[in-house]
Design an enzyme around this catalytic site. Structure first.
Site, PDB file in Angstrom:
ATOM      1  N   GLU A  66       8.098   3.340  -0.760  1.00 56.05           N
ATOM      2  CA  GLU A  66       8.592   2.172  -0.008  1.00 56.05           C
ATOM      3  C   GLU A  66       8.980   2.594   1.405  1.00 56.05           C
ATOM      4  O   GLU A  66       8.823   1.825   2.355  1.00 56.05           O
ATOM      5  CB  GLU A  66       9.764   1.496  -0.726  1.00 56.05           C
ATOM      6  CG  GLU A  66       9.459   0.989  -2.147  1.00 56.05           C
ATOM      7  CD  GLU A  66       8.235   0.081  -2.255  1.00 56.05           C
ATOM      8  OE1 GLU A  66       7.929  -0.641  -1.289  1.00 56.05           O
ATOM      9  OE2 GLU A  66       7.561   0.105  -3.313  1.00 56.05           O
ATOM     10  N   GLU A  77      -0.811  -0.068   2.386  1.00 55.71           N
ATOM     11  CA  GLU A  77      -0.717   0.821   1.226  1.00 55.71           C
ATOM     12  C   GLU A  77      -1.101   2.257   1.598  1.00 55.71           C
ATOM     13  O   GLU A  77      -0.607   3.207   0.999  1.00 55.71           O
ATOM     14  CB  GLU A  77      -1.609   0.277   0.107  1.00 55.71           C
ATOM     15  CG  GLU A  77      -1.360   0.874  -1.264  1.00 55.71           C
ATOM     16  CD  GLU A  77       0.011   0.519  -1.878  1.00 55.71           C
ATOM     17  OE1 GLU A  77       0.732  -0.352  -1.337  1.00 55.71           O
ATOM     18  OE2 GLU A  77       0.343   1.147  -2.897  1.00 55.71           O
TER      19      GLU A  77
HETATM   20 CO    CO Z   1       2.923  -0.159  -2.090  1.00 53.13          CO
END
Ligand code: CO
Length: 493
Positions: free
Chosen positions: A258, A287
């Site tokens: 995160e 991502e």
């Molecule tokens: Co992620």
């Protein structure tokens, strides 16, 4: 008024509404009292309607037309391209269809929760039928270059066609399956980490790592939730994690993951905030940032050469585990059923399976009632394991219940982009040397300059080309896996 300025004023308001929605979302997932749920639903629906109205007024259309007829610099033309994209998509979906989706999603999500709990796909099936029907209507309304699935993928990974992803993923699958089989055959004894890991001690240590990564705690915070997430942008980018008192790994790696997302959000240029250049390029690129920090950095031996002495000192439970064994313990590769618990090698197979199924579903080749069977077949074929029930099979993820078709491929795209960016970074800076000395900021600076500060300046495929000099290529990920796990397991892959 200058048309560009007028357009940016509209966008600024829409972005502000988005910021408020995020904050409400954060509150809903952290500290909101239970009884506030209905009121929060009304508030969020009101804001999303407001934002929709502001961006779809005909005035936005005429401003775009005027600007598109003018010669614009690189930044302005990227901004106009992105606003056009949103405008076209939002104006092509009728309000009744949007409303119908908004009404059906909470019901479908509830049915999914229920079905997952009872391990009974038939409870969810009729709702999934409805969600699919609505998503097919969306695809028809917004249009697509080749197949309806393109229109859904577009929402998460703009400018990327299904056929392109399919090509890369098929090459990846062919190279990955034998590697997984080989690792499974030579499986060494698993390193177990057990004992007591006090959540408050974990929290302090992970905050240290986040600070070292460059996460700004004055522009964010770390809270606890059932599922970790990142929310917000710029000077208010918050993250969450979940501590387990008997194992430090889940919270450790979710904090780093995160944190990677959050650094991206904190890294847009101030002057670009509330414009498309102050937003992530795509979900796949988002991502790539979290995966790079989590897997390529956070699970590397160099990283732990620096941090292990400290974590070793603060947790007595690790006292008889030397660095090499800890490194093994955070890099265990084993085919498993649950995507979110999968290691960095087998993880992608979970995504390839969902992607293949989603395409078959949208091409009309796979009916809803056939999903559980097709799911189990693919798990057996690619990972050599079969779910004992649908709860740990096709019902495990929330995505389909909320209509998020086209979302899954962005996870694997993220892994592939991450490896390719990382190789480009290593050509410019001595990443391993830096990690061994706990110097994470030069890594962040490289990411800021090459990825974060560009926002949506380029589509993802072009960003990859600009930063790495090459098209997206799965070889970077495959080479990383071969190198790392070949060494770890003492085999040639
Ligand atoms: Co992620």
């Amino acid at each position: 008024m200058d048309p560009y300025k007028e357009l940016m004023n509209v966008y600024d308001e829409v972005s502000t509404i988005g910021d408020i929605s995020s904050l409400l979302g954060w509150d809903q997932n952290t500290y909101m009292p239970r009884k506030a749920a209905a009121g929060r639903g009304t508030q969020s629906a009101f804001l999303s309607k407001l934002a929709h109205r502001k961006i779809t007024v005909p005035r936005v259309g005429s401003l775009l037309e005027r600007l598109e007829a003018e010669p614009l610099d690189e930044v302005k033309s990227a901004v106009v391209r992105e606003v056009r994209k949103i405008y076209t998509r939002k104006t092509s979906i009728p309000e009744e269809l949007e409303a119908e989706i908004a009404r059906s999603e909470p019901l479908s999500m509830q049915a999914w929760v229920d079905a997952k709990q009872k391990k009974d796909f038939s409870i969810f099936a009729p709702h999934l039928e409805r969600v699919l029907e609505l998503k097919k209507q969306v695809a028809e309304k917004v249009g697509y270059p080749e197949i309806p699935y393109d229109a859904l993928l577009e929402e998460y990974e703009p400018y990327t066609r299904t056929a392109q992803v399919k090509e890369v993923f098929e090459r990846l699958r062919k190279r990955l399956v034998p590697i997984i089989e080989r690792i499974s055959e030579t499986q060494k004894d698993e390193v177990h980490i057990k004992g007591e890991f006090k959540p408050e001690v974990q929290e302090n240590f992970y905050k240290r790592i986040l600070r070292d990564m460059g996460y700004d705690f004055e522009a964010g915070r770390l809270d606890t939730t059932e599922h970790p997430f990142t929310i917000g942008t710029g000077d208010d980018t918050r993250i969450t994690t979940h501590y387990y008192a008997d194992d430090p790994r889940p919270a450790l790696f979710s904090c780093i993951h995160e944190g990677g997302h959050a650094l991206y959000e904190q890294g847009f240029l101030k002057e670009n905030m509330h414009t498309p250049l102050g937003e992530a390029c795509s979900l796949g690129i988002h991502e790539s940032q979290s995966r790079m920090w989590e897997n390529l950095i956070g699970r590397s031996l160099s990283f732990w050469k620096h941090y292990y002495p400290e974590i070793h000192r603060i947790f007595p439970a690790l006292s008889n585990i030397p660095l090499e064994r800890f490194y093994r313990a955070v890099n265990t590769v084993r085919p498993s059923l649950i995507r979110v618990e999968a290691d960095e090698v087998t993880y992608n197979m979970h995504i390839l399976i969902r992607f293949e199924l989603e395409i078959e579903i949208f091409n009309g080749k796979l009916g809803v009632s056939e999903i559980p069977g097709a799911w189990n077949d693919k798990y057996e074929k690619y990972l050599g394991i079969v779910p004992e029930n649908d709860g740990v099979g096709c019902l495990q993820d929330i995505h389909w219940s909320i209509g998020a078709f086209g979302y899954f491929p962005t996870y694997t795209l993220g892994n592939l982009y991450a490896s390719q960016f990382f190789d480009a970074m290593k050509r410019e800076i001595d990443v391993e040397g830096l990690l061994e000395n706990g110097q994470l900021l030069p890594v962040l600076s490289w990411l800021r300059k090459n990825v974060h500060e560009r926002g949506k300046l380029y589509p993802a495929s072009e960003l990859v080309r600009v930063v790495t000099g090459r098209e997206l290529d799965e070889s970077h990920f495959i080479d990383h896996v071969k190198r790392k796990y070949g060494n770890l397991y003492g085999i040639s892959l």
